[in-house]
Design a protein around this motif. Structure first.
Motif, mmCIF file in Angstrom:
data_model
loop_
_atom_site.group_PDB
_atom_site.id
_atom_site.type_symbol
_atom_site.label_atom_id
_atom_site.label_comp_id
_atom_site.label_asym_id
_atom_site.label_seq_id
_atom_site.Cartn_x
_atom_site.Cartn_y
_atom_site.Cartn_z
ATOM 1 N N GLU A 1 0.839 -1.199 0.000
ATOM 2 C CA GLU A 1 0.000 0.000 0.000
ATOM 3 C C GLU A 1 0.879 1.256 0.000
ATOM 4 O O GLU A 1 1.844 1.328 0.745
ATOM 5 C CB GLU A 1 -0.891 -0.013 1.244
ATOM 6 N N ILE A 2 0.536 2.209 -0.849
ATOM 7 C CA ILE A 2 1.213 3.514 -0.825
ATOM 8 C C ILE A 2 0.366 4.447 0.035
ATOM 9 O O ILE A 2 -0.830 4.590 -0.214
ATOM 10 C CB ILE A 2 1.373 4.097 -2.247
ATOM 11 N N PRO A 3 0.961 5.036 1.066
ATOM 12 C CA PRO A 3 0.150 5.829 1.988
ATOM 13 C C PRO A 3 -0.407 7.108 1.358
ATOM 14 O O PRO A 3 0.219 7.691 0.468
ATOM 15 C CB PRO A 3 1.112 6.166 3.132
ATOM 16 N N ASP B 1 -2.442 8.256 -0.794
ATOM 17 C CA ASP B 1 -2.701 8.647 -2.183
ATOM 18 C C ASP B 1 -4.172 8.424 -2.560
ATOM 19 O O ASP B 1 -4.562 8.614 -3.711
ATOM 20 C CB ASP B 1 -1.767 7.909 -3.161
ATOM 21 N N ILE C 1 -5.694 5.787 -2.962
ATOM 22 C CA ILE C 1 -5.870 4.633 -3.855
ATOM 23 C C ILE C 1 -5.630 3.341 -3.062
ATOM 24 O O ILE C 1 -4.728 3.284 -2.218
ATOM 25 C CB ILE C 1 -4.866 4.707 -5.038
ATOM 26 N N ASN D 1 -3.898 0.578 -3.369
ATOM 27 C CA ASN D 1 -2.832 0.096 -4.253
ATOM 28 C C ASN D 1 -2.719 -1.422 -4.295
ATOM 29 O O ASN D 1 -2.420 -2.009 -5.323
ATOM 30 C CB ASN D 1 -1.475 0.685 -3.835
ATOM 31 N N ASP E 1 -5.487 3.010 1.434
ATOM 32 C CA ASP E 1 -4.430 3.568 2.293
ATOM 33 C C ASP E 1 -4.333 2.876 3.657
ATOM 34 O O ASP E 1 -4.055 3.503 4.683
ATOM 35 C CB ASP E 1 -4.627 5.082 2.493
HETATM 36 CA CA LIG Z 1 -2.802 3.950 -1.116
#
Ligand SMILES: [Ca+2]
Ligand SMILES: [Ca+2]
Ligand SMILES: [Ca+2]
Ligand SMILES: [Ca+2]
Length: 546
Positions: free
Chosen positions: A197-199, A201, A203, A205, A212
């Protein structure tokens, strides 16, 4: 059978240096009235407080989510006054929970909700129904005077750490009604990070259905937990710290597992707990720790527990602090380890729940742990109750899985349970007190022999002329049970059995063997083969026949 309990008041003197802390709370073990008031508030906060599963034949293939909800609303309105209905889980979620609806009846009193559930269960097309149980945390906040993590000495943490201090590949999901402060200075390095997971954003991910979700999920606010009110997170923060605050980092305290990862999941009731279990399973947790509970049957919790168990997870829960052996969830679900708490004298605390549903105990009085940082100006505050005891066992489970990663959850459960230190307590609280070293020193095998009679318990009275079930554990290759009238010297044989019993019926004590008005001693002796040598363990209880 109810055990008569004599309350022992204990004067506690800590020997180490003192730092004074004040915890601004007056909550003690709840009275029934307090409990009902708290529950009523909780049910009002999430008024869809009954879950109902409807037979699929009730619907047609064409039915959408909306039309299903409308159908159910109209259907129930004939029988029961209902304010609203919504689908509780996605249909893909699980086959057994398909067509489960959360229903708002406008009723917030537990007993009345249970009555409505009974009524609903009788309606044709209803497969299952239950109260969407509200969970209350099981801590007894207090006004401690001394900084002290004396519990590590009682459970032999230091010796256990000589074998293993914990691996960051073991993830402990801390489920809590109030959540965990992930950013606490002594938790942050042990907080689980969702690598996929990309924090921040916006989305999802990793496509796991949660946007998130870096450290876990708040199933109450349905967000990643960063936005929950920090002030309320004291309970989960304390629980998480006892299991797995970062050890050996020159900051604050240490959990039993110094380097296990903490997955923070906020859940306030049954409906929120069900997806949280799935989240823990899907995202790699090995242990689910739950320092909260509710009383009354809860078929949906049973389902969730079974699914997680079948996925190989170990579940550990607080037994409750109401000095009762009433059914308590989730601790009394099959496959869940139920943990009672002992006081500083290793006695069953006056508040702790007890009975044959309890698996084992751990210290739970004034355990210093991490506390919401930056709210009251203190970062470490003690906590008491089964809420404090259960995370110690979860931390020890983490150590055990760090050292022996190939163990099954049943093996971890039984190693912890049967390596416990037997203690002579007034109330029956399982096999004994957590011994982290003995568990780690087990070579990954369930310790044997182990003997305990849990019911009747020491000091119990049994009715003359009635057969009595002997309940307990005899872990080994064979066991025998004998009895002796206290004023005589001769032992009589009651049973000689091959094989072992874990948490079950050892034998039946026939009503006609014992004389009225006498004390008897019952003795269980278990044998096991230890590298070609037969060794034994025994346990005695004294009972009065009346
Ligand atoms: Ca994310
Ligand atoms: Ca995600
Ligand atoms: Ca630390
Ligand atoms: Ca159990």
């Amino acid at each position: 059978m109810k055990t008569k309990v004599i309350l022992i008041s204990t004067l506690v003197v800590f020997s180490s240096f003192s730092v004074a802390y004040a915890l601004n709370s007056t909550l003690l073990s709840r009275s029934d009235k307090q409990r009902e008031v708290e529950l009523e508030q909780c049910y009002k906060n999430d008024p869809e407080n009954i879950l109902v599963t409807i037979d699929s034949n009730f619907f047609t293939k064409k039915d959408s989510k909306d039309s299903k909800e409308k159908k159910v609303l109209n259907f129930f309105k004939k029988n029961i006054d209902i304010k609203s209905v919504s689908l509780a889980f996605d249909d893909e979620y699980s086959e057994s929970l398909k067509n489960t609806f959360a229903v708002n009846t406008g009723e917030y009193v537990t007993k009345k909700l249970e009555k409505i559930v009974e009524k609903i269960q009788k309606i044709k097309s209803v497969k299952m129904a239950g109260v969407n149980r509200c969970f209350l945390p099981e801590a007894i906040p207090n006004d401690p005077l001394y900084k002290n993590q004396y519990h590590h000495e009682k459970i032999n943490s230091v010796q256990a750490w000589d074998i293993n201090t914990g691996s960051d590949s073991v993830v402990i999901a801390i489920l809590d009604p109030y959540g965990v402060q992930e950013g606490h200075e002594d938790l942050i390095d042990n907080v689980w990070i969702n690598e996929g997971e990309i924090p921040s954003d916006g989305i999802d991910n990793d496509g796991n259905g949660y946007v998130d979700d870096i450290h876990g999920w708040d199933f109450m606010f349905n967000d990643n937990g960063d936005y929950g009110m920090l002030q309320t997170k004291y309970h989960g923060t304390q629980v998480a710290g006892l299991a797995a605050a970062k050890g050996n980092n020159a900051i604050g305290v240490t959990g039993v597992c110094q380097s296990c990862k903490i997955m923070a999941l906020t859940v306030k009731n049954t409906r929120q707990m069900i997806p949280s279990f799935k989240y823990a399973v899907d995202n790699g947790a090995k242990i689910i720790e739950m320092s909260f509970g509710a009383y009354g049957a809860d078929p949906y919790t049973n389902l969730a527990v079974n699914d997680a168990y079948n996925s190989g997870l170990l579940m550990i829960a607080s037994a409750g602090n109401d000095n009762t052996d009433d059914l308590h969830y989730p601790s009394d679900c099959n496959h869940v380890m139920s943990i009672a708490f002992t006081d500083t004298d290793d006695q069953s605390d006056e508040y702790t729940n007890y009975g044959t549903g309890v698996d084992m105990s751990a210290p739970g009085q004034y355990l210093l742990s991490t506390f919401i940082d930056g709210v009251k100006g203190v970062k470490y505050v003690p906590i008491s109750g089964t809420s404090a005891a259960a995370p110690l066992v979860a931390g020890a489970a983490g150590l055990l899985w760090s050292e022996y990663p190939g163990l099954s959850s049943d093996e971890v459960y039984n190693i912890l349970k049967y390596s416990a230190k037997k203690i002579d307590t007034i109330k029956p609280i399982g096999t004994g007190m957590l011994d982290a070293y003995a568990a780690l020193n087990s070579n990954g095998k369930v310790p044997a022999p182990f003997a305990i009679i849990e019911s009747p318990w020491n000091g119990n009275t049994i009715p003359f002329g009635e057969n009595v079930d002997l309940i307990g554990s005899a872990v080994g290759s064979s066991y025998k049970i004998e009895y002796q009238r206290e004023d005589e010297t001769q032992w009589h044989s009651l049973a000689n059995m091959q094989g072992q019993v874990m948490e079950g019926q050892l034998t039946i004590l026939s009503a006609y063997l014992l004389n009225q008005g006498y004390n008897y001693i019952l003795r269980l002796t278990v044998s096991a083969d230890n590298n070609g040598q037969i060794i034994t363990d025994s346990h005695e209880v004294k009972i009065l026949v009346q």
